[in-house]
Every structure is written in structure tokens, then in C-alpha cells.
Design a protein around this motif. Structure first.
Motif, short mmCIF file in Angstrom:
data_model
loop_
_atom_site.label_atom_id
_atom_site.label_comp_id
_atom_site.label_asym_id
_atom_site.label_seq_id
_atom_site.Cartn_x
_atom_site.Cartn_y
_atom_site.Cartn_z
N VAL A 83 13.73 -39.50 -62.70
CA VAL A 83 12.66 -38.96 -61.85
C VAL A 83 13.12 -37.64 -61.22
O VAL A 83 14.20 -37.58 -60.61
N PRO A 84 12.34 -36.57 -61.38
CA PRO A 84 12.74 -35.29 -60.79
C PRO A 84 12.42 -35.23 -59.31
O PRO A 84 11.65 -36.04 -58.79
N GLY A 85 13.01 -34.24 -58.64
CA GLY A 85 12.75 -34.06 -57.22
C GLY A 85 13.90 -34.54 -56.35
O GLY A 85 14.89 -35.08 -56.84
N PRO A 86 13.77 -34.37 -55.04
CA PRO A 86 14.83 -34.75 -54.09
C PRO A 86 14.83 -36.26 -53.83
O PRO A 86 14.36 -36.73 -52.80
N VAL A 87 15.36 -37.03 -54.76
CA VAL A 87 15.28 -38.49 -54.69
C VAL A 87 16.07 -39.04 -53.51
O VAL A 87 15.52 -39.69 -52.61
N ALA A 88 17.39 -38.83 -53.52
CA ALA A 88 18.22 -39.39 -52.44
C ALA A 88 17.81 -38.85 -51.08
O ALA A 88 17.83 -39.58 -50.08
N GLU A 89 17.41 -37.59 -51.05
CA GLU A 89 17.04 -36.96 -49.79
C GLU A 89 15.77 -37.60 -49.21
O GLU A 89 15.69 -37.86 -48.00
N THR A 90 14.79 -37.86 -50.07
CA THR A 90 13.51 -38.39 -49.61
C THR A 90 13.60 -39.86 -49.22
O THR A 90 13.10 -40.27 -48.16
N VAL A 91 14.23 -40.67 -50.09
CA VAL A 91 14.19 -42.12 -49.86
C VAL A 91 15.33 -42.62 -48.99
O VAL A 91 15.24 -43.74 -48.45
N ALA A 92 16.40 -41.84 -48.82
CA ALA A 92 17.57 -42.35 -48.11
C ALA A 92 17.99 -41.50 -46.92
O ALA A 92 18.21 -42.03 -45.82
N VAL A 93 18.13 -40.20 -47.11
CA VAL A 93 18.73 -39.36 -46.07
C VAL A 93 17.74 -38.99 -44.98
O VAL A 93 17.99 -39.19 -43.78
N ALA A 94 16.61 -38.43 -45.37
CA ALA A 94 15.63 -37.98 -44.38
C ALA A 94 15.14 -39.10 -43.46
O ALA A 94 14.99 -38.87 -42.25
N PRO A 95 14.91 -40.33 -43.97
CA PRO A 95 14.48 -41.39 -43.04
C PRO A 95 15.48 -41.66 -41.92
O PRO A 95 15.07 -41.91 -40.77
N VAL A 96 16.77 -41.59 -42.22
CA VAL A 96 17.79 -41.82 -41.18
C VAL A 96 17.79 -40.67 -40.18
O VAL A 96 17.84 -40.89 -38.95
N LEU A 97 17.71 -39.45 -40.68
CA LEU A 97 17.74 -38.29 -39.79
C LEU A 97 16.50 -38.24 -38.90
O LEU A 97 16.61 -38.00 -37.69
N LEU A 98 15.34 -38.50 -39.49
CA LEU A 98 14.10 -38.44 -38.70
C LEU A 98 14.00 -39.60 -37.72
O LEU A 98 13.42 -39.45 -36.64
N ALA A 99 14.56 -40.76 -38.07
CA ALA A 99 14.53 -41.90 -37.15
C ALA A 99 15.21 -41.55 -35.84
O ALA A 99 14.81 -42.02 -34.77
#
Length: 318
Positions: A83-99
Motif C-alpha cells: 500500500v502506498p503512502g505514509p502508512v506507519a506515520e498515519t496508523v501508528a505515529v501521528a495518533p500518538v503525537l496528536l493524542a
């Protein structure tokens, strides 16, 4: 410690696999490579409808409130289908940072927005910042939104790397946990990529004939493919063990994530090398689907920490 997945995990993996199998992912990736991201964004929207984007976002912000084990189950399938795109960033990293820094932005992420992240020095560039709806920059524990700058190429043509400049300060977050989840999700992607390359190579070996016999009947080919299968299966317990450690906030989580990243990266890289050997010259061509998995594997080997950096973290823990 129990490493086996239960039926809820396998059913979730099967649902993602079925969705992506119907999406003609090689065509989607090739379109993304050529600058047409519309088919890929449609795939992402369908993934969001199954809950992938909001997996580790809490229910109060329209997520599923799942844990790190569900995350690696999903990320492995996303890797298996390239799957193309920012996979780890969208599903894993950003949720922790935004939380931690901006929880009011989590709902948009759960509903299908894409996010990308730069966290220098270990993650100096933001992946696909031209496509992502939100770009974040991490400096220590401080999280800011960011604007995309110069684009740099990657061996994976579906992966644009952008320098970014800080914009609006959002607040503080657990950057260390976010990095570990990014590395964990990338490890799962690598395992999925390795599995798919093994499947492609095995299928090719049963069809390609030399001197009237399938090349897969040769012991040397069998042994190479068996070695790849063993490597992938040996990496899986490390991946699941790391997911459990992250889920349980274990003091060994940092070490376990690094061990998983190294093991999954090594197994996927071996799968890519053997895939090239089995396919011969055709495996080097961009026209063959194998190239999409080969280049993504090479790119993800150094994403969210290089093998050397993760080996150093394991050594430090020991």
C-alpha cells in the motif's frame, strides 16, 4: 507468554486482505508512482471505513481503541499488498503525537485523513508530505505542524521524501513512544513484504520451466525458498513479542521493538535477494510486479531507524 493470534486478529487480517486483493494494488501503486494518487486515496478511504486509520485512536475520538497487536496485524497486510503512502506515520505515529499535543485532530485522522511525520535526526524527512492532509514535525517532545519543502527521491518511486519547516506549535507528546510505534509498524510492513515476495517467487518457480521441468523442482531453489520461509517465521515471534511489550508498557519495549525491526528487516531483505535470484533477469524490470515489493523493502529497511541504529539500541539494553 502467548504469541499466537486469536480469531479476532486473524479475521481482521483476512478482511483487510480481502479488501486489498480486490483493489488491483499493483495498478494502484503504479498510478501513485506516476503522480496519480486518486486510486491510492480511494483505497485509503476504504481502509479507514474498516477502522485501520483509527486503530489505536480511542473511541472518544471515533477510533477503535485497539492495541499494538492489532496495529501489527493491520500493518503486515498493508505491507503484503505494498500500500502506498505514509502508512506507519498515519496508523501508528501521528495518533500518538496528536493524542498528547492536539487530541481535537484525532477524529479527522480516524475518518480517513493521511498524516506524515518528520522527527530529526532519526527521521529527517516526511514521507509523501505532498499527499498527506497533515504534516507534523517533532523537536524533542514538542510537536508542530509543518510545511513541505524540497522533495527528494527514494528507491521506492511511490515514496516521496520531503524536508519540512515548522509552522504552528501544537504542544508536547510522547515522542519516544511514537518512534517505537513507527518502528513497530514498519517492522510489520517488512514482514508482510517478505511474505508476498516469497509467495510470488514460489508461484514463479512452479511455472517457469527449464529443460522441460519447473525450476522449483530443483533442490537449490527449494532450499533457498525454505530458508526465506524460516527467516520470516522466526521474525514473527519477535514482532508479536514487541507488540505485546508496547501494549503492556513493558520496560523492555524499546529493546524489543528494535529487535523486531532488525529481524523483520533481515528476513524481508533475504526474501528480496532470493526473489531476484529465482526470477533471474525479469526480476530487475520495472514492468514486473516484483519490482514494487523489492523497492519498497529497500526503502523501509532504513525507515524509522536504520538497522545499525536499532542494533545499537539492543546492545545498549544488553
Amino acid at each position: 507468554m502467548r504469541f499466537a493470534l486469536d480469531s479476532s486478529h486473524t479475521d481482521f487480517a483476512d478482511s483487510i486482505d480481502a479488501l486489498l486483493s480486490k483493489s488491483d494494488m499493483p495498478a494502484v501503486v503504479r498510478a501513485w508512482n506516476a503522480g496519480d494518487t486518486a486510486p491510492g486515496l480511494k483505497v485509503w478511504q476504504r481502509l479507514a471505513e474498516t477502522g485501520v486509520n483509527g486503530l489505536i485512536i480511542d473511541e472518544a475520538h471515533d477510533g477503535l481503541g485497539a492495541d499494538a497487536i492489532d496495529l501489527v496485524v493491520a500493518a503486515e497486510q498493508l505491507g503484503r499488498h505494498a500500500v502506498p503512502g505514509p502508512v506507519a506515520e498515519t496508523v501508528a505515529v501521528a495518533p500518538v503525537l496528536l493524542a498528547g499535543a492536539a487530541p481535537d485532530r484525532l477524529s479527522a485522522l480516524a475518518e480517513g485523513s493521511l498524516a506524515t511525520v518528520a522527527a530529526p535526526p532519526l527521521v529527517p524527512f516526511a514521507v509523501d508530505a505532498d499527499v498527506a492532509d497533515l504534516t507534523l514535525l517533532v523537536d524533542g517532545t514538542t510537536v508542530t505542524t509543518a510545511t513541505a519543502g524540497e522533495r527528494r527521491g527514494s528507491v521506492d518511486r511511490s515514496r516521496g521524501l520531503f524536508s519540512v519547516t515548522a509552522a504552528e506549535t501544537l504542544g508536547d507528546a510522547d515522542a519516544s513512544r511514537a518512534f517505537d510505534l513507527g518502528a513497530l509498524a514498519t517492522s510489520a510492513q517488512l514482514l508482510g513484504l517478505g511474505r508476498r515476495m516469497l509467495e510470488i517467487s514460489t508461484e514463479y518457480a512452479t511455472q517457469r520451466k527449464q529443460f522441460g521441468k519447473a525450476i522449483g523442482s530443483q533442490q537449490s531453489i527449494k532450499h533457498h525458498l525454505a530458508g526465506v520461509a524460516v527467516g520470516l517465521e522466526m521474525a514473527r515471534p519477535l514482532l508479536l513479542g514487541a507488540a505485546m511489550a508496547v501494549r503492556d508498557d513493558s520496560p523492555t519495549a524499546r529493546r524489543d521493538v528494535s529487535a523486531a525491526k532488525v529481524a523483520c528487516g533481515d528476513a524481508a531483505y533475504r526474501a528480496s535477494r532470493i526473489a531476484l535470484q529465482v526470477h533471474g533477469a525479469i526480476g530487475y524490470t520495472m514492468e514486473h510486479d516484483l519490482s514494487l515489493w523489492l523497492t519498497k523493502t529497500r526503502a523501509l529497511l532504513t525507515a524509522w531507524g536504520t538497522p545499525a541504529e536499532h542494533r545499537a539500541r539492543v546492545m545498549e539494553a544488553l
